[in-house]
Every structure is written in C-alpha cells, then in structure tokens.
Design a protein around this motif. Structure first.
Motif, PDB file in Angstrom:
ATOM      1  N   UNK A  29      -4.941  -5.767   9.793  1.00 51.84           N
ATOM      2  CA  UNK A  29      -5.232  -6.161   8.354  1.00 51.84           C
ATOM      3  C   UNK A  29      -6.024  -7.467   8.505  1.00 51.84           C
ATOM      4  N   UNK A  30      -7.113  -7.510   7.851  1.00 53.88           N
ATOM      5  CA  UNK A  30      -7.874  -8.770   8.141  1.00 53.88           C
ATOM      6  C   UNK A  30      -7.187 -10.129   7.552  1.00 53.88           C
ATOM      7  N   UNK A  48      -7.721 -18.852  -3.518  1.00 48.61           N
ATOM      8  CA  UNK A  48      -6.979 -18.136  -2.656  1.00 48.61           C
ATOM      9  C   UNK A  48      -7.771 -16.777  -2.922  1.00 48.61           C
ATOM     10  N   UNK A  49      -7.647 -15.816  -1.511  1.00 46.44           N
ATOM     11  CA  UNK A  49      -8.067 -14.529  -1.475  1.00 46.44           C
ATOM     12  C   UNK A  49      -7.211 -13.754  -2.608  1.00 46.44           C
ATOM     13  N   UNK A  50      -5.999 -13.863  -2.510  1.00 48.01           N
ATOM     14  CA  UNK A  50      -4.882 -12.831  -3.116  1.00 48.01           C
ATOM     15  C   UNK A  50      -3.687 -13.653  -3.829  1.00 48.01           C
ATOM     16  N   UNK A  77     -10.977  -3.623  -2.675  1.00 53.93           N
ATOM     17  CA  UNK A  77     -10.086  -4.422  -2.954  1.00 53.93           C
ATOM     18  C   UNK A  77      -8.703  -3.466  -3.025  1.00 53.93           C
ATOM     19  N   UNK A  78      -8.882  -2.056  -3.553  1.00 54.92           N
ATOM     20  CA  UNK A  78      -7.896  -1.322  -3.774  1.00 54.92           C
ATOM     21  C   UNK A  78      -7.259  -1.139  -2.218  1.00 54.92           C
ATOM     22  N   UNK A  79      -8.147  -1.019  -1.298  1.00 52.02           N
ATOM     23  CA  UNK A  79      -7.490  -0.673  -0.172  1.00 52.02           C
ATOM     24  C   UNK A  79      -6.837  -2.001   0.593  1.00 52.02           C
ATOM     25  N   UNK A  80      -7.335  -3.035   0.092  1.00 46.21           N
ATOM     26  CA  UNK A  80      -6.544  -4.344   0.579  1.00 46.21           C
ATOM     27  C   UNK A  80      -5.119  -4.258   0.038  1.00 46.21           C
ATOM     28  N   UNK A 101       0.835  -3.842   0.185  1.00 43.05           N
ATOM     29  CA  UNK A 101       2.149  -2.884  -0.362  1.00 43.05           C
ATOM     30  C   UNK A 101       2.826  -1.909   0.606  1.00 43.05           C
ATOM     31  N   UNK A 102       1.912  -1.423   1.302  1.00 44.46           N
ATOM     32  CA  UNK A 102       2.479  -0.394   2.360  1.00 44.46           C
ATOM     33  C   UNK A 102       3.354  -1.143   3.398  1.00 44.46           C
TER      34      UNK A 102
END
Ligand SMILES: NC(=O)c1ccc[n+]([C@@H]2O[C@H](COP(=O)([O-])OP(=O)(O)OC[C@H]3O[C@@H](n4cnc5c(N)ncnc54)[C@H](OP(=O)(O)O)[C@@H]3O)[C@@H](O)[C@H]2O)c1
Length: 268
Positions: A1-2, A64-66, A143-146, A151-152
């Motif tokens: 993950x980046x 922040x990114x997230x 964004x969804x894939x991030x 969450x995975x």
C-alpha cells in the motif's frame, strides 16, 4: 500500500484494530497519527512502534491524506470540531460510526466530496471482520480502492449501492456478533439441560458454529442445500428443525427489523 498520512480520530476497540491491521499490512508507523484522549496499553505499543499520538487535535495543522473517524456516534459532533483545518482537496474522510450520515459529514467539511462511510463488525478485532462501505459517485475508483485497502486490514470488504443499505448492514453484520453470541449461549444452556457439563456444552456449541461457518464459506453449495444434506428423513436433525424452523425465520426478520429501525433513528 502506498504510504499516506492517516489521521485516526478515536483509538478504542475499532481504531486499535485498524492500526494493528495497518501495521501488519506494512503501513509505515510514522504515517499514522492517532488522536485519542485515553490511550490504552495497545495504543502505547503502537507509539513504541513509531505511531504518533496526540490526546487532542494537534496545534501544528497539516493537510492529511486520510482521516478515519472511529469515535462513538454520540461524541462525533465534538470530534468533528476543528478537523476541517486538516482537510485539503484530496483528503479522504472515512467514518466507521453507526448513524453519522454522509450529509452530516459533508456539512462538517464544507461539502467536501470525498467522504465515505464504512460499517465494520466486532471480529475485526482479530482480523476476521467484514466491512460494508458506501461512497457517493464523487469518490472515484482510486479513492475507493484506498478505502478498500485500509479496511481490508481488519477483514473482508464489500461495497453498497446506497447509503440507506447501511441500516440493514448494521442490523445484520454490525450487530450480528451479539446474535451469534446469544445463539451460542442458548445452545450451551440447552446442552446443559440435557445433562452435559457447561464447559463441554460451550465447547461443542462454539466449535459447531465455527466449523459450520467455515464449511459454508469454503464451498459453493448454498446453506439450504447443506442443511438438507444433514437432515435425514425421520432422523434427529429433522425432529429438531421441525421445532426450530417455524419460529426462527420470523424471529430473525423481527430482530433485524428492530436493529435497522434503531440505526435509522440514530441517523436522524
Ligand atoms: N465495536 C464494534 O463492534 C463496532 C462495529 C461497527 C462500528 N463501530 C463503530 O466504531 C466506532 C468506534 O467504536 P469502538 O467500539 O471502537 O468505540 P470505543 O472503544 O469507545 O472507541 C472510541 C474512542 O474514541 C475516543 N474519543 C472520544 N472523543 C474523542 C475525540 N473528540 N477525539 C478523539 N478520540 C475521541 C474515546 O475516548 P473516551 O473513551 O475517553 O471517550 C474512545 O477511546 C463507533 O462509532 C461505532 O459505532 C463499532
């Protein structure tokens, strides 16, 4: 993950499970900033590993990114105060709180388009949860894939077609572990009534639930067929299901309807 900067608001049961999963997945500890007023021993362990901890929102504001919101719904309003300063145009905001709608989130962040809701469940604490996510179209594929990746870290991830489905998800998988625990309690008590020790009865109940679930998950055969295969005509299982089946279906429909109603009430 980046590597991305993650600002986690609230690090209780769910927040701590997420951080544990992210670290296991190889997310750099320094990129995780935890805001938690009462850090537990496990949060202190994450700090030892390099995560940043603040007991309140830090004074040094950065984009922040997230942002992951993992506070209880009743403390969400106060948790949102001041967070806007950490949001840039590309910041993704993910709330795992039951009952906080996208409209509430979006309003708190000046109609920010990148808000997602996610509903995990308790087995997330051992990495075996299932999280249902919903995002509006303004949240694109990347964004969804991030969000999916994040969450995975605590189990499987599914995506919903509408925000309203989150009430049903909350009723099924969100509150579901409590129903299963009660089912196991009932099996245990019924076994004791038939003369087994409580310890043996509990073990038999737990392994039966775990083994049946693992079997059903590991096959393409549907659960109705699995049930029919273990039900010999005139046998013990048939005698049992003659009692159970006329009642349980209706009871589960009422159970989930009550939970979904409450989830919608909490959402206002
Ligand atoms: N647990 C589950 O099975 C589950 C399943 C699905 C969804 N969820 C959702 O996940 C969210 C978190 O649940 P949880 O079980 O992890 O709750 P929790 O253990 O109570 O964790 C929430 C944490 O946030 C802290 N907090 C309160 N106000 C804060 C603020 N302003 N800034 C930063 N942190 C703050 C709390 O501290 P204090 O204790 O000091 O208030 C607490 O440590 C809830 O919204 C819940 O609906 C939980």
């Amino acid at each position: 993950m980046k590597p991305s900067t993650i600002l986690l608001i609230g690090c209780g049961n769910m927040g701590a499970s997420l951080v544990g999963g992210w670290l296991d997945k190889g997310i750099h500890a320094r990129s995780i900033h935890i805001v938690e007023p009462n850090p537990s021993a496990v949060v202190q362990e994450y700090v030892q590993k390099g995560c940043i901890l603040s007991t309140t929102l830090p004074d040094n504001i950065y984009t922040t990114d997230i942002i992951i919101l993992a506070v209880k719904p009743q403390t969400m309003a106060s948790a949102l105060g001041g967070l806007k300063a950490f949001v840039g145009p590309d910041t993704m905001i993910v709330s795992i709180a039951a009952g906080t709608t996208l409209a509430t989130l979006s309003a708190a962040f000046d109609s920010h388009p990148l808000c997602t809701r996610a509903m995990p469940n308790l087995p997330a604490t051992i990495g075996c949860g299932i999280t249902a996510c919903y995002a509006p179209e303004s949240v694109g594929v990347v964004a969804r894939s991030t969000v999916d990746d994040l969450m995975s870290a605590i189990g499987k991830v599914v995506w919903l077609e509408s925000e309203d489905q989150l009430a049903a998800v909350t009723a099924l998988s969100g509150s579901g572990p409590a129903y299963i625990f009660h089912f196991i309690e009932c099996l245990e008590n019924a076994g004791v009534q038939l003369g087994l020790s409580a310890e043996l009865s509990r073990l038999l109940a737990l392994e039966t639930v775990a083994g049946s679930s693992a079997l059903a998950l590991g096959t393409t055969v549907d659960v109705s067929t699995l049930r029919q295969r273990v039900t010999s005509p005139g046998g013990t299982t048939e005698a049992a299901l003659d009692v159970l089946m006329p009642q349980l279906g209706a009871l589960m429909r009422q159970t989930l309807a009550a939970a979904a109603k409450r989830a919608r009430e909490l959402a206002g």
